[in-house]
Design a protein around this motif. Structure first.
Motif, PDB file in Angstrom:
ATOM      1  N   ILE A   1       0.841  -1.204   0.000  1.00 53.87           N
ATOM      2  CA  ILE A   1       0.000   0.000   0.000  1.00 53.87           C
ATOM      3  C   ILE A   1       0.879   1.258   0.000  1.00 53.87           C
ATOM      4  N   ARG A   2       1.954   1.206   0.803  1.00 48.74           N
ATOM      5  CA  ARG A   2       2.867   2.350   0.844  1.00 48.74           C
ATOM      6  C   ARG A   2       3.547   2.560  -0.520  1.00 48.74           C
ATOM      7  N   THR A   3       3.977   1.462  -1.127  1.00 51.68           N
ATOM      8  CA  THR A   3       4.655   1.560  -2.430  1.00 51.68           C
ATOM      9  C   THR A   3       3.704   2.070  -3.511  1.00 51.68           C
TER      10      THR A   3
ATOM     11  N   VAL B   1      -2.580   8.601 -13.605  1.00 50.93           N
ATOM     12  CA  VAL B   1      -3.275   7.398 -13.144  1.00 50.93           C
ATOM     13  C   VAL B   1      -4.300   7.825 -12.098  1.00 50.93           C
ATOM     14  N   ARG B   2      -5.565   7.702 -12.466  1.00 43.97           N
ATOM     15  CA  ARG B   2      -6.619   8.191 -11.587  1.00 43.97           C
ATOM     16  C   ARG B   2      -6.812   7.263 -10.399  1.00 43.97           C
ATOM     17  N   LEU B   3      -6.690   5.947 -10.649  1.00 44.17           N
ATOM     18  CA  LEU B   3      -7.045   4.972  -9.621  1.00 44.17           C
ATOM     19  C   LEU B   3      -6.120   3.763  -9.668  1.00 44.17           C
ATOM     20  N   VAL B   4      -5.681   3.309  -8.497  1.00 39.44           N
ATOM     21  CA  VAL B   4      -4.936   2.045  -8.418  1.00 39.44           C
ATOM     22  C   VAL B   4      -5.724   1.082  -7.540  1.00 39.44           C
ATOM     23  N   SER B   5      -5.934  -0.131  -8.037  1.00 45.99           N
ATOM     24  CA  SER B   5      -6.564  -1.131  -7.178  1.00 45.99           C
ATOM     25  C   SER B   5      -5.473  -2.031  -6.606  1.00 45.99           C
ATOM     26  N   VAL B   6      -5.649  -2.365  -5.335  1.00 44.82           N
ATOM     27  CA  VAL B   6      -4.672  -3.165  -4.600  1.00 44.82           C
ATOM     28  C   VAL B   6      -5.405  -4.378  -4.035  1.00 44.82           C
ATOM     29  N   ASN B   7      -4.833  -5.555  -4.187  1.00 45.73           N
ATOM     30  CA  ASN B   7      -5.443  -6.755  -3.603  1.00 45.73           C
ATOM     31  C   ASN B   7      -5.171  -6.764  -2.106  1.00 45.73           C
ATOM     32  N   VAL B   8      -6.208  -6.929  -1.312  1.00 42.36           N
ATOM     33  CA  VAL B   8      -5.993  -7.071   0.124  1.00 42.36           C
ATOM     34  C   VAL B   8      -6.517  -8.422   0.590  1.00 42.36           C
ATOM     35  N   SER B   9      -5.761  -8.985   1.503  1.00 44.42           N
ATOM     36  CA  SER B   9      -6.112 -10.290   2.031  1.00 44.42           C
ATOM     37  C   SER B   9      -7.106 -10.140   3.184  1.00 44.42           C
TER      38      SER B   9
ATOM     39  N   GLU C   1       0.834  10.295   5.414  1.00 43.95           N
ATOM     40  CA  GLU C   1       2.275  10.501   5.222  1.00 43.95           C
ATOM     41  C   GLU C   1       2.635  10.764   3.770  1.00 43.95           C
ATOM     42  N   THR C   2       1.959  10.065   2.851  1.00 46.28           N
ATOM     43  CA  THR C   2       2.318  10.221   1.432  1.00 46.28           C
ATOM     44  C   THR C   2       1.526  11.345   0.763  1.00 46.28           C
ATOM     45  N   GLY C   3       0.409  11.752   1.364  1.00 45.23           N
ATOM     46  CA  GLY C   3      -0.405  12.806   0.762  1.00 45.23           C
ATOM     47  C   GLY C   3      -1.251  12.333  -0.407  1.00 45.23           C
ATOM     48  N   VAL C   4      -1.453  11.018  -0.511  1.00 49.85           N
ATOM     49  CA  VAL C   4      -2.298  10.484  -1.590  1.00 49.85           C
ATOM     50  C   VAL C   4      -3.754  10.433  -1.097  1.00 49.85           C
ATOM     51  N   ALA C   5      -4.685  10.891  -1.942  1.00 54.24           N
ATOM     52  CA  ALA C   5      -6.107  10.860  -1.567  1.00 54.24           C
ATOM     53  C   ALA C   5      -6.617   9.427  -1.613  1.00 54.24           C
ATOM     54  N   GLY C   6      -7.395   9.053  -0.602  1.00 48.05           N
ATOM     55  CA  GLY C   6      -7.981   7.707  -0.564  1.00 48.05           C
ATOM     56  C   GLY C   6      -8.809   7.419  -1.806  1.00 48.05           C
ATOM     57  N   SER C   7      -9.362   8.456  -2.413  1.00 44.49           N
ATOM     58  CA  SER C   7     -10.212   8.267  -3.595  1.00 44.49           C
ATOM     59  C   SER C   7      -9.423   7.792  -4.809  1.00 44.49           C
ATOM     60  N   ARG C   8      -8.086   7.762  -4.690  1.00 47.56           N
ATOM     61  CA  ARG C   8      -7.290   7.206  -5.794  1.00 47.56           C
ATOM     62  C   ARG C   8      -7.016   5.717  -5.606  1.00 47.56           C
ATOM     63  N   LEU C   9      -7.556   5.147  -4.523  1.00 46.51           N
ATOM     64  CA  LEU C   9      -7.318   3.723  -4.258  1.00 46.51           C
ATOM     65  C   LEU C   9      -8.608   2.909  -4.271  1.00 46.51           C
ATOM     66  N   ALA C  10      -8.491   1.673  -4.738  1.00 43.43           N
ATOM     67  CA  ALA C  10      -9.552   0.684  -4.556  1.00 43.43           C
ATOM     68  C   ALA C  10      -8.892  -0.544  -3.939  1.00 43.43           C
ATOM     69  N   PHE C  11      -9.583  -1.185  -3.012  1.00 41.90           N
ATOM     70  CA  PHE C  11      -9.078  -2.433  -2.438  1.00 41.90           C
ATOM     71  C   PHE C  11      -9.915  -3.581  -2.985  1.00 41.90           C
ATOM     72  N   GLU C  12      -9.222  -4.598  -3.494  1.00 46.28           N
ATOM     73  CA  GLU C  12      -9.914  -5.766  -4.042  1.00 46.28           C
ATOM     74  C   GLU C  12      -9.954  -6.882  -3.008  1.00 46.28           C
ATOM     75  N   ILE C  13     -11.148  -7.406  -2.787  1.00 45.32           N
ATOM     76  CA  ILE C  13     -11.324  -8.544  -1.891  1.00 45.32           C
ATOM     77  C   ILE C  13     -11.713  -9.733  -2.749  1.00 45.32           C
ATOM     78  N   THR C  14     -10.968 -10.829  -2.597  1.00 39.47           N
ATOM     79  CA  THR C  14     -11.205 -11.990  -3.451  1.00 39.47           C
ATOM     80  C   THR C  14     -12.277 -12.902  -2.884  1.00 39.47           C
ATOM     81  N   GLU C  15     -13.198 -13.265  -3.743  1.00 41.04           N
ATOM     82  CA  GLU C  15     -14.299 -14.094  -3.298  1.00 41.04           C
ATOM     83  C   GLU C  15     -13.877 -15.524  -2.975  1.00 41.04           C
TER      84      GLU C  15
END
Ligand code: C2E
Ligand code: MG
Ligand code: MG
Ligand code: MG
Length: 282
Positions: free
Chosen positions: A95-97, A108-116, A135-149
């Motif tokens: 997430i930090r990277t 890049v408007r949005l990055v999705s990250v897989n979360v366990s 700390e990084t100053g990135v808006a949460g609205s630029r992230l999506a978290f993917e949850i695997t079914e």
């Protein structure tokens, strides 16, 4: 170790092989030193929005190499990381990277990250994510978290609270690999997913009338519940045309672009359509 042909991946273990638990221990040992020894990295795969035609989102995918540089596929190391708890450190690192990589890529408007599920269950997870955003100053609205079914996960009240805390940070919640497990339908009732990613097996099976009917049914189900639809694993022109015909919101797959390191991504156009530019500048 036998190398799997062409893909530069190690075949580390076969669950039916009595030695496989040794291999899993080797991966566990590797994971302990992975972050500090720079053995993990992220690659980003473009996602195309079919409405606008834009390639303004990417999915972050983790890569792990052994000390000799050979890649270990996520299908092998993620389950080990979840079992040993190493996923917590790796997940925070990812997430930090992602956030620091975003700062260098405004387009890049949005990055999705897989979360366990393990991360979602860990007390303080949403707070630690808030800390990274601060700390990084990135808006949460630029992230999506993917949850695997397809994972075993009891959707308990702790996880639901964590998800609502993440949403308060502006982070979107996506459902990954929809259709691969048994839980997805009940999760759709519990969680207001922004986007549902339909597992690539549905697209790949649509060559038969039965498979096609199945794909159309699953699309209708997700759409009727008001979620945006992303279809994974789009590999051909024909599949792309079908997705347009079906009015799919977003597509991802080798036809749209392969995963690449942040340093070489360019999401305004499909990465895969520019291989010569990449090769020339390399
Ligand atoms: P996923 O999240 O469903 O990611 C999509 C996977 O499909 C990726 O495999 C991607 O390289 C592959 N893929 C993309 N387009 C195509 C296509 O057109 N055809 C085919 N055949 N495959 C395609 P990858 O990178 O090996 O990741 C496998 C899984 O490992 C991911 O599935 C995800 O569940 C997990 N994973 C990867 N990175 C992370 C991470 O940072 N954290 C966690 N918790 N899990 C991760
Ligand atoms: Mg995913
Ligand atoms: Mg997945
Ligand atoms: Mg998926």
């Amino acid at each position: 170790l036998a190398k799997a042909g062409g893909r530069n991946c190690a075949r580390l273990f076969d669950p039916t092989d009595p030695q496989s638990s040794d291999e899993s221990e080797n991966i566990a040992a590797l994971l302990k030193i992975a972050v500090e020894r720079d053995l993990v990295s992220l690659v980003y795969q473009p996602i195309q929005d079919l409405g606008s035609g834009r390639f303004d989102a990417v999915e972050a995918l983790m890569r792990l190499k052994m000390l000799d540089g050979i890649l270990v596929p996520p299908s092998l190391f993620i389950p080990v990381a979840e079992r040993t708890g190493a996923i917590l450190e790796l997940g925070r690192w990812a997430i930090r990277t992602v956030c620091t990589d975003m700062l260098a890529h405004d387009h890049v408007r949005l990055v999705s990250v897989n979360v366990s599920p393990i991360q979602l269950k860990t007390p303080g997870f949403a707070t630690s994510v808030a800390g990274i955003l601060g700390e990084t100053g990135v808006a949460g609205s630029r992230l999506a978290f993917e949850i695997t079914e397809g994972r075993e996960l009891e959707m308990d009240s702790d996880i639901l609270r964590c998800i609502s805390d993440l949403k308060l940070l502006g982070i979107r919640i996506w459902l990954d690999d929809f259709g691969t497990g048994f839980a997805g339908l009940s999760w759709l009732r519990l969680i207001d997913f922004d986007t549902v990613k339909i597992d690539r097996s549905f697209l790949h099976d649509c060559g038969t009338p039965k498979g096609m009917a199945m794909l159309q049914d699953i699309i209708a189900l997700v759409r009727n519940r008001g979620h945006k639809i992303l279809v994974e694993g789009v590999e051909t022109d024909e599949q792309m045309a079908l997705m347009r015909e079906f009015g799919i919101d977003k597509v991802q797959g080798y036809h749209v672009g392969r995963p690449v390191p942040a340093a070489s991504f360019q999401t305004k156009r499909p990465v895969q359509k520019r291989p010569f530019t990449v090769l020339k500048s390399a």
